[in-house]
Scaffold this active site. Structure first.
Site, PDB file in Angstrom:
ATOM      1  N   ASP A  31       0.820  -1.335  -0.109  1.00 58.83           N
ATOM      2  CA  ASP A  31      -0.047   0.097   0.105  1.00 58.83           C
ATOM      3  C   ASP A  31       0.932   1.192   0.040  1.00 58.83           C
ATOM      4  O   ASP A  31       1.791   1.253   0.630  1.00 58.83           O
ATOM      5  CB  ASP A  31      -0.945  -0.056   1.123  1.00 58.83           C
ATOM      6  CG  ASP A  31      -2.220   0.834   1.056  1.00 58.83           C
ATOM      7  OD1 ASP A  31      -3.146   0.426   1.060  1.00 58.83           O
ATOM      8  OD2 ASP A  31      -1.992   2.305   1.112  1.00 58.83           O
ATOM      9  N   HIS A 101     -10.049  -5.840  -2.977  1.00 56.36           N
ATOM     10  CA  HIS A 101      -8.802  -5.890  -2.385  1.00 56.36           C
ATOM     11  C   HIS A 101      -8.956  -6.352  -0.921  1.00 56.36           C
ATOM     12  O   HIS A 101      -9.903  -5.710  -0.235  1.00 56.36           O
ATOM     13  CB  HIS A 101      -7.938  -4.751  -2.656  1.00 56.36           C
ATOM     14  CG  HIS A 101      -8.513  -3.276  -2.160  1.00 56.36           C
ATOM     15  ND1 HIS A 101      -9.479  -2.717  -2.852  1.00 56.36           N
ATOM     16  CD2 HIS A 101      -8.384  -2.658  -1.099  1.00 56.36           C
ATOM     17  CE1 HIS A 101      -9.804  -1.631  -2.408  1.00 56.36           C
ATOM     18  NE2 HIS A 101      -9.241  -1.634  -1.111  1.00 56.36           N
ATOM     19  N   HIS A 103      -6.996  -5.821   2.612  1.00 54.21           N
ATOM     20  CA  HIS A 103      -5.753  -5.193   3.404  1.00 54.21           C
ATOM     21  C   HIS A 103      -5.267  -6.201   4.297  1.00 54.21           C
ATOM     22  O   HIS A 103      -5.918  -6.851   5.184  1.00 54.21           O
ATOM     23  CB  HIS A 103      -6.237  -3.931   4.155  1.00 54.21           C
ATOM     24  CG  HIS A 103      -6.899  -2.794   3.347  1.00 54.21           C
ATOM     25  ND1 HIS A 103      -6.444  -1.688   2.891  1.00 54.21           N
ATOM     26  CD2 HIS A 103      -8.169  -2.732   2.565  1.00 54.21           C
ATOM     27  CE1 HIS A 103      -7.177  -0.937   2.521  1.00 54.21           C
ATOM     28  NE2 HIS A 103      -7.891  -1.528   2.255  1.00 54.21           N
TER      29      HIS A 103
HETATM   30  P1  AMP Z   1      -9.835   1.085   0.120  1.00 56.68           P
HETATM   31  O1  AMP Z   1     -10.159   2.265   0.986  1.00 56.68           O
HETATM   32  O2  AMP Z   1     -10.341  -0.079   1.056  1.00 56.68           O
HETATM   33  O3  AMP Z   1     -10.531   1.003  -1.310  1.00 56.68           O
HETATM   34  O4  AMP Z   1      -8.526   1.019   0.043  1.00 56.68           O
HETATM   35  C1  AMP Z   1      -7.594   1.418  -1.160  1.00 56.68           C
HETATM   36  C2  AMP Z   1      -6.102   1.360  -0.655  1.00 56.68           C
HETATM   37  O5  AMP Z   1      -5.370   1.548  -1.850  1.00 56.68           O
HETATM   38  C3  AMP Z   1      -5.871   2.494   0.159  1.00 56.68           C
HETATM   39  O6  AMP Z   1      -5.107   1.996   1.518  1.00 56.68           O
HETATM   40  C4  AMP Z   1      -4.827   3.148  -0.733  1.00 56.68           C
HETATM   41  O7  AMP Z   1      -3.616   3.653   0.136  1.00 56.68           O
HETATM   42  C5  AMP Z   1      -4.323   2.283  -1.736  1.00 56.68           C
HETATM   43  N1  AMP Z   1      -3.759   2.816  -2.619  1.00 56.68           N
HETATM   44  C6  AMP Z   1      -4.319   3.692  -3.743  1.00 56.68           C
HETATM   45  N2  AMP Z   1      -3.785   3.715  -4.846  1.00 56.68           N
HETATM   46  C7  AMP Z   1      -2.730   2.896  -4.546  1.00 56.68           C
HETATM   47  C8  AMP Z   1      -1.519   2.695  -5.759  1.00 56.68           C
HETATM   48  N3  AMP Z   1      -1.165   3.136  -6.751  1.00 56.68           N
HETATM   49  N4  AMP Z   1      -0.668   1.616  -5.165  1.00 56.68           N
HETATM   50  C9  AMP Z   1      -0.868   1.146  -3.912  1.00 56.68           C
HETATM   51  N5  AMP Z   1      -1.573   1.354  -3.133  1.00 56.68           N
HETATM   52  C10 AMP Z   1      -2.590   2.216  -3.321  1.00 56.68           C
END
Ligand code: AMP
Ligand code: ZN
Length: 115
Positions: A31, A101, A103
């Site tokens: 992340d 996804h 976490h």
């Molecule tokens: P959610 O809020 O459950 O949809 O989680 C989305 C996650 O994706 C967040 O923790 C962001 O920090 C992460 N995220 C967004 N863009 C990227 C990226 N380009 N590379 C890695 N993580 C990302």
């Protein structure tokens, strides 16, 4: 593959990301805004928007995501200390990226609350 989806672009190599493990169906990505010392996203390679969009044919993918999370947790050194697996669904769930996804969070004591 969705043309506009950031996670599809990372999985296909079009956009750079720190990929920790990948097979034909599942990918683990670090992340970019970590909420814990270990914060990894485990997701299907295929564009599935969310838990709400899962079909019977996708059911095995969630199992494979959990198994990849287990391996990554071991390599990241949090298998013994423990970790949390979280899937956010929709607006109230806090989902901000519309590509399913999971976490993987670990490396510190996480609070007990659920939101
Ligand atoms: P959610 O809020 O459950 O949809 O989680 C989305 C996650 O994706 C967040 O923790 C962001 O920090 C992460 N995220 C967004 N863009 C990227 C990226 N380009 N590379 C890695 N993580 C990302
Ligand atoms: Zn996608």
């Amino acid at each position: 593959m969705s043309e506009t989806c950031i996670f599809c672009k990372i999985a296909s190599g079009e956009v750079k990301g720190e990929i920790l493990e990948m097979d034909e169906e599942v990918v683990a990505l670090r992340d970019i805004h970590p909420q814990a010392p270990v914060h990894v996203l485990v997701m299907p390679v295929k564009h599935i928007e969310s838990v709400a969009a899962l079909t019977e044919g996708d059911a095995h993918v969630l199992g494979r995501m959990a198994l990849m999370a287990q391996r990554v947790a071991r390599r990241e050194g949090v298998a013994e200390s423990g970790y949390r697996l979280v899937v956010n669904q929709g607006e109230h769930g806090g989902q901000t990226v519309a590509h399913l996804h999971m976490h993987l969070l670990g490396g510190r004591q996480l609070r007990g609350g659920m939101g």
